[in-house]
Write a protein that holds these residues in place. Sequence first.
Motif, PDB file in Angstrom:
ATOM      1  N   ARG A 251       0.949  -0.075 -29.808  1.00  0.00           N
ATOM      2  CA  ARG A 251       1.073   0.136 -31.053  1.00  0.00           C
ATOM      3  C   ARG A 251      -0.161  -0.149 -31.932  1.00  0.00           C
ATOM      4  O   ARG A 251      -0.444  -1.483 -31.751  1.00  0.00           O
ATOM      5  N   GLY A 253      -2.447  -1.384 -34.441  1.00  0.00           N
ATOM      6  CA  GLY A 253      -2.434  -2.592 -35.361  1.00  0.00           C
ATOM      7  C   GLY A 253      -1.798  -3.866 -34.909  1.00  0.00           C
ATOM      8  O   GLY A 253      -1.835  -4.682 -35.496  1.00  0.00           O
ATOM      9  N   GLN A 254      -1.084  -3.522 -33.830  1.00  0.00           N
ATOM     10  CA  GLN A 254      -0.291  -4.916 -33.252  1.00  0.00           C
ATOM     11  C   GLN A 254      -1.485  -5.496 -32.403  1.00  0.00           C
ATOM     12  O   GLN A 254      -2.002  -4.867 -31.571  1.00  0.00           O
ATOM     13  N   PRO A 255      -1.560  -6.981 -32.392  1.00  0.00           N
ATOM     14  CA  PRO A 255      -2.430  -7.479 -31.595  1.00  0.00           C
ATOM     15  C   PRO A 255      -1.742  -7.558 -30.360  1.00  0.00           C
ATOM     16  O   PRO A 255      -0.464  -7.606 -30.225  1.00  0.00           O
ATOM     17  N   ASP A 297       4.432 -10.824 -38.985  1.00  0.00           N
ATOM     18  CA  ASP A 297       5.574 -10.041 -38.006  1.00  0.00           C
ATOM     19  C   ASP A 297       5.097  -8.959 -37.413  1.00  0.00           C
ATOM     20  O   ASP A 297       5.126  -7.866 -38.247  1.00  0.00           O
ATOM     21  N   TYR A 298       4.612  -9.044 -36.130  1.00  0.00           N
ATOM     22  CA  TYR A 298       4.073  -8.100 -35.637  1.00  0.00           C
ATOM     23  C   TYR A 298       5.129  -7.341 -34.714  1.00  0.00           C
ATOM     24  O   TYR A 298       4.933  -6.500 -33.908  1.00  0.00           O
ATOM     25  N   PHE A 317       2.818 -10.044 -27.793  1.00  0.00           N
ATOM     26  CA  PHE A 317       3.597  -8.951 -28.467  1.00  0.00           C
ATOM     27  C   PHE A 317       3.507  -7.768 -27.505  1.00  0.00           C
ATOM     28  O   PHE A 317       3.331  -7.904 -26.246  1.00  0.00           O
ATOM     29  N   ASN A 319       1.975  -5.215 -27.093  1.00  0.00           N
ATOM     30  CA  ASN A 319       0.806  -4.745 -26.571  1.00  0.00           C
ATOM     31  C   ASN A 319       0.201  -5.262 -25.463  1.00  0.00           C
ATOM     32  O   ASN A 319      -0.481  -4.819 -24.672  1.00  0.00           O
TER      33      ASN A 319
END
Length: 420
Positions: A251, A253-255, A297-298, A317, A319
């Motif tokens: 995803r 933009g998600q770290p 909030d990822y 997360f 990723n």
Amino acid sequence: MRRAVKILPPTLLALALAACSSPAQHYRGPSGSAAPDATPAADPAHEAGMENWLVSFKPRAMQAGISDRTWQRATAIIRYNPKVIERDRSQAEFTKPIWEYLDSAVSETRIANGRQALRDNAAALAAIEAQYGVEKEVVVAVWGMESNYGKNRGKTLILPALATLSYDGRRGAFFQTQFLDALRIIQDGDTDPMHLTGSWAGAMGHTQFMPSSFLQYAVDFNGDGRRDIWSDDPTDALASTAAYLARSGWRKGQPWGVEVTLPANFDYGQAGKKIKRSPADWAAMGVRAAQGGTVPDYGPASILLPAGANGPAVMIFGNFTAISRYNAADSYVMGVGMLSDALRGRPGLVHPWPRDGRALTTAEKSEAQRHLTAQGYDTQGTDGKVGQNTIDALIDWQKARGHRPDGYLTLNMLQKLREG
């Protein structure tokens, strides 16, 4: 389409020409790519055994759709490779602690070289990011981890290596599947037997795809009609890596993860990949970003303790899982994540590693797995490799024994396992 002709040493040239029913149809490798390493000589018994194995394996290859022409081209260069078996059967007694691994993975030199790689391939990487939605720094970080930005692609001939491991290796069934997939790569025309090169265990190209992964994820991004991950031009390899990550759930933009500080009263039974909560729920439990404030909030996240309760804590997360599809080791995923962060100018970890402890030997890890399994906490194997099954078993054992359940296997924890 005209391609540069690669000049091969005479013996390799003869083999390459003999492997082609029509030299005009033979793939010519890119100019500047290094010649493959010669396959070392083997004793006659192993050579004969390999020949007999190839005869017995051919019907399976034919049944799998490999043409006789492809088989003849491939087997023309196949010989038993004793060096591959030597590498396969040698297992390091000691492994590095994660902090030593990351010191190398995210060194100043690797960061500097990665920034240069971003500049050198800016246009291609921008197009790849636009196509697949995977940040260019992440793709380059994988490249840096896998082959030091193309400097260490490997020069072992893949077909002899995989045939040798299929015939005489510890994991014959796995390598037989990879051997079939390598034959399919030849049959599809992406390269030829003499340019199908990589590491001794079959990983290939700039970002070290196994043949099965190549068939699933490799792409022809530069439009030359071939999925070429081997040449000096890394474009197809980088795009293939982005395609791999995208299809693994990346995803944008998600770290991959955010370092956090845990409260003094943190329940370590809540750590581990099995438990996922929103960042808001973790914040309600007192978890804060190490750089200050709460974590945005990822999406659902877990708390990872890569060196136990005495080391850094990371909120991971989806990723993180996407990178782990490439290589499941937490140390590898963190290496890619931290290197990509560094390439974007983001700070490294705040909390120090517990550098006073040493890593357990393979034998000690295997012993710990045997103790856990014998005491009712099955590690799903005792191979001396601490993966998620072993970590989960150890956490459950620690909970039951009243120890802090951080899932981190140390010498002290091994001694407690010995005591039961």
